[in-house]
Design a protein around this motif. Structure first.
Motif, mmCIF file in Angstrom:
data_model
loop_
_atom_site.group_PDB
_atom_site.id
_atom_site.type_symbol
_atom_site.label_atom_id
_atom_site.label_comp_id
_atom_site.label_asym_id
_atom_site.label_seq_id
_atom_site.Cartn_x
_atom_site.Cartn_y
_atom_site.Cartn_z
ATOM 1 N N GLU A 1 -36.986 -31.122 -12.682
ATOM 2 C CA GLU A 1 -38.411 -31.457 -12.674
ATOM 3 C C GLU A 1 -38.679 -32.725 -11.881
ATOM 4 O O GLU A 1 -39.692 -32.831 -11.185
ATOM 5 C CB GLU A 1 -38.909 -31.590 -14.117
ATOM 6 C CG GLU A 1 -38.655 -30.339 -14.937
ATOM 7 C CD GLU A 1 -39.771 -29.979 -15.906
ATOM 8 O OE1 GLU A 1 -40.657 -30.815 -16.167
ATOM 9 O OE2 GLU A 1 -39.762 -28.823 -16.394
ATOM 10 N N PHE A 2 -37.792 -33.694 -11.977
ATOM 11 C CA PHE A 2 -37.948 -34.946 -11.236
ATOM 12 C C PHE A 2 -38.097 -34.672 -9.741
ATOM 13 O O PHE A 2 -39.002 -35.196 -9.079
ATOM 14 C CB PHE A 2 -36.738 -35.840 -11.512
ATOM 15 C CG PHE A 2 -36.716 -37.129 -10.727
ATOM 16 C CD1 PHE A 2 -37.684 -38.102 -10.927
ATOM 17 C CD2 PHE A 2 -35.702 -37.382 -9.806
ATOM 18 C CE1 PHE A 2 -37.658 -39.298 -10.214
ATOM 19 C CE2 PHE A 2 -35.654 -38.567 -9.100
ATOM 20 C CZ PHE A 2 -36.640 -39.532 -9.301
ATOM 21 N N TYR A 3 -37.236 -33.831 -9.210
ATOM 22 C CA TYR A 3 -37.298 -33.546 -7.776
ATOM 23 C C TYR A 3 -38.565 -32.779 -7.404
ATOM 24 O O TYR A 3 -39.108 -32.954 -6.304
ATOM 25 C CB TYR A 3 -36.052 -32.770 -7.340
ATOM 26 C CG TYR A 3 -34.817 -33.632 -7.234
ATOM 27 C CD1 TYR A 3 -34.880 -34.912 -6.681
ATOM 28 C CD2 TYR A 3 -33.581 -33.188 -7.689
ATOM 29 C CE1 TYR A 3 -33.741 -35.707 -6.585
ATOM 30 C CE2 TYR A 3 -32.443 -33.973 -7.597
ATOM 31 C CZ TYR A 3 -32.532 -35.235 -7.049
ATOM 32 O OH TYR A 3 -31.416 -36.023 -6.956
ATOM 33 N N LYS A 4 -39.081 -31.953 -8.286
ATOM 34 C CA LYS A 4 -40.338 -31.265 -8.000
ATOM 35 C C LYS A 4 -41.513 -32.249 -8.034
ATOM 36 O O LYS A 4 -42.438 -32.151 -7.212
ATOM 37 C CB LYS A 4 -40.551 -30.106 -8.985
ATOM 38 C CG LYS A 4 -39.591 -28.942 -8.757
ATOM 39 C CD LYS A 4 -39.921 -27.752 -9.605
ATOM 40 C CE LYS A 4 -38.936 -26.607 -9.379
ATOM 41 N NZ LYS A 4 -38.950 -26.089 -7.984
ATOM 42 N N HIS A 5 -41.506 -33.189 -8.958
ATOM 43 C CA HIS A 5 -42.543 -34.223 -8.994
ATOM 44 C C HIS A 5 -42.510 -35.045 -7.713
ATOM 45 O O HIS A 5 -43.564 -35.351 -7.135
ATOM 46 C CB HIS A 5 -42.328 -35.139 -10.209
ATOM 47 C CG HIS A 5 -42.770 -34.537 -11.502
ATOM 48 N ND1 HIS A 5 -43.661 -35.166 -12.356
ATOM 49 C CD2 HIS A 5 -42.453 -33.360 -12.113
ATOM 50 C CE1 HIS A 5 -43.860 -34.418 -13.421
ATOM 51 N NE2 HIS A 5 -43.129 -33.308 -13.302
ATOM 52 N N ILE A 6 -41.317 -35.408 -7.278
ATOM 53 C CA ILE A 6 -41.166 -36.189 -6.040
ATOM 54 C C ILE A 6 -41.697 -35.397 -4.849
ATOM 55 O O ILE A 6 -42.411 -35.931 -3.982
ATOM 56 C CB ILE A 6 -39.684 -36.558 -5.823
ATOM 57 C CG1 ILE A 6 -39.238 -37.604 -6.856
ATOM 58 C CG2 ILE A 6 -39.440 -37.065 -4.404
ATOM 59 C CD1 ILE A 6 -39.844 -38.981 -6.659
ATOM 60 N N LEU A 7 -41.374 -34.110 -4.797
ATOM 61 C CA LEU A 7 -41.803 -33.271 -3.675
ATOM 62 C C LEU A 7 -43.319 -33.220 -3.563
ATOM 63 O O LEU A 7 -43.883 -33.310 -2.468
ATOM 64 C CB LEU A 7 -41.242 -31.864 -3.846
ATOM 65 C CG LEU A 7 -41.530 -30.873 -2.714
ATOM 66 C CD1 LEU A 7 -40.798 -31.272 -1.455
ATOM 67 C CD2 LEU A 7 -41.138 -29.462 -3.143
ATOM 68 N N VAL A 8 -44.000 -33.076 -4.695
ATOM 69 C CA VAL A 8 -45.458 -32.999 -4.685
ATOM 70 C C VAL A 8 -46.067 -34.349 -4.297
ATOM 71 O O VAL A 8 -47.043 -34.407 -3.543
ATOM 72 C CB VAL A 8 -45.978 -32.535 -6.061
ATOM 73 C CG1 VAL A 8 -47.503 -32.640 -6.136
ATOM 74 C CG2 VAL A 8 -45.540 -31.093 -6.320
#
Length: 482
Positions: A293-300
């Motif tokens: 989830e951390f990497y998806k938050h960063i991507l957005v």
């Protein structure tokens, strides 16, 4: 004259499941409340766009096989499904325009986070709303959707540990909800509209993913058994590629056969006693889900990452050597470093690689061969069955020390000591490098001390020399301005 059916359309993309599918749940609920309504699920394969994004052929086949299975599973729930074949993402737009003309009253779907996908979704949303069609988006890719975990100043976390702390606090506060399986009361006859959508039926794949089960109940049972029987040992076994110490669920999370919410919910049910114990198997597996989830938050929050820019801007100036010869040796598993070569063989032969090996091979490419991390990122995507842009990009930038979480550039994996530690008997190496089968557990990690065996190949670089070059490359771009 019969009244036309009002269509509630579910657009499936990376949520290929019947259970815990918010879009499907709300569409069926709405349709069941209106005698003149029915539900239609739609999936559109876009092979050309997939190839532009370097999606592996095994993942493409995996998706196609799962969609065919899901068509059967949804039919058992009274929901008809249209699986169509297109080329590009933009080919979806006329499909939904036609569905609007054929009686669609509402669209239900889960958003995607990448740029082109977002652009496509905005266009289709605007088209449909202009035609009077209601559009409902349910962000269920993450337990905590992007934008919901922020610092006190309202910014996105750039470091994992405080992000995790906040995430866990919100989980305790909000809990996690999974949507039940639903059944539609009216089954829609898709034959009436199939020929009007100007796209052929979805094609079969190449069967390269045949070894991966695609029945939803089977995957749910796999998750349940892992949480019941294996997660207690996860912390102890997860780093050893010879052992079956991981969940094996990453490919199913990547295309949404199961959801992160289901994983967390099942973990809470089966391992509640140990879940809050630091370093327990359950808490460590939960941390891996939070990393996702951390990497998806960063991507957005930082969409420039989708354009293949490094998170740490100064590292864009690193002068990588980018030897095509060395890159090819890495891709083919012919570097002379057994753990690296065995890992790359595993990837090339199976479409999957153990997570510890992903870190070792990524570090080796960047910090031993001095090749731009983006070359490796793209190669992994072109081979992995569980390829996910956010996770793959985040992992590569972590290994390359160009990403988040303040990973120091002087952290450089020694592939030989990593091999000795995590494949101590050499059994994983022997599985994928039969040319080293006769080596002892002591010599297999570095079979070059008495001359390279005739069946193997020399090391392409010296690790100690390569390490010094890496430190100099990073020091050059990290030095303070004069």
């Amino acid at each position: 004259m019969s009244k036309p059916v009002a269509l509630h359309v579910v657009w499936l993309r990376n949520d290929l499941r019947a259970y815990d599918n918010a879009a499907l749940f709300h569409a069926v609920t709405a349709a069941n409340n209106d005698a003149d309504s029915a539900v239609l699920a739609v999936f559109v394969a876009t092979a050309a766009s997939w190839q532009q994004h370097h999606m592996s052929t095994i993942k493409q086949d995996f998706i196609r096989q799962r969609v065919r299975q899901l068509t059967v599973e949804l039919a058992e729930q009274g929901v008809a499904m249209l699986a169509l074949e297109a080329n590009h993402y933009q080919d979806c737009r006329p499909v939904f325009a036609k569905l609007s003309a054929l009686g669609m009253v509402a669209l239900y779907s889960q958003p995607e986070y990448e740029l082109r996908e977002q652009q496509r979704d905005r266009q289709i949303t605007a088209d449909l709303q202009a035609a009077g069609v209601a559009v409902h988006w349910y962000d269920r890719q993450c337990v905590m959707p992007p934008g919901s975990i922020l610092t006190q100043s309202g910014d996105t976390y750039k470091v994992f540990t405080p992000f995790k702390r906040n995430w866990l606090a919100r989980l305790q506060q909000l809990g996690v909800r999974c949507y039940p399986r639903v059944r539609a009361e009216k089954f829609y006859d898709v034959s009436a509209i199939g020929e009007q959508l100007a796209l052929p039926a979805m094609q079969n794949g190449d069967n390269s993913a045949a070894a991966w089960p695609v029945a939803e109940q089977q995957i749910l049972e796999q998750m349940r058994q892992f949480c019941q029987q294996q997660v207690a040992d996860y912390q102890r076994t997860r780093d050893f590629p010879e052992q079956a110490g991981t969940s094996g669920l990453s490919a199913y999370l990547a295309i949404g056969v199961i959801s992160a919410q289901q994983c967390v919910n099942r973990l809470q049910l089966e391992a509640a006693v140990t879940l809050e114990q630091d370093k327990s198997g359950a808490s460590v597996w939960l941390s891996e889900l939070i990393w996702r989830e951390f990497y998806k938050h960063i991507l957005v929050a930082y969409p420039d990452l989708i354009k293949h820019n490094p998170f740490q801007a100064d590292t864009a100036a690193i002068r990588w050597s980018n030897s095509k010869t060395l890159f090819d040796a890495w891709c083919q598993g012919k570097t002379g470093y057994p753990i690296v070569d065995a890992a790359m063989r595993q990837l090339n032969q199976t479409g999957w690689m153990h997570n510890r090996l992903r870190m070792i091979t990524a570090s080796f490419l960047v910090k031993d061969l001095h090749i731009d991390w983006r070359w490796g990122e793209q190669y992994f995507m072109s081979r992995l069955i569980d390829g996910d842009f956010a996770a793959n990009n985040g992992g590569w930038q972590w290994a390359a020390s160009t990403g988040t979480d303040a990973a120091p550039y002087f952290r450089i994996f020694n592939p030989v000591t990593q091999s000795e530690r995590f494949d101590p008997a050499g059994n994983f190496i022997r599985r994928y490098l039969p040319e080293l089968a006769k080596q002892s557990a002591k010599t297999i990690h570095w079979p070059h001390n008495k001359g390279t065996p005739a069946e193997y190949w020399p090391a392409v670089v010296d690790h100690n020399d390569a390490r010094k070059i890496t430190l100099a490359l990073f020091a050059e771009v990290k030095k303070p301005n004069a």
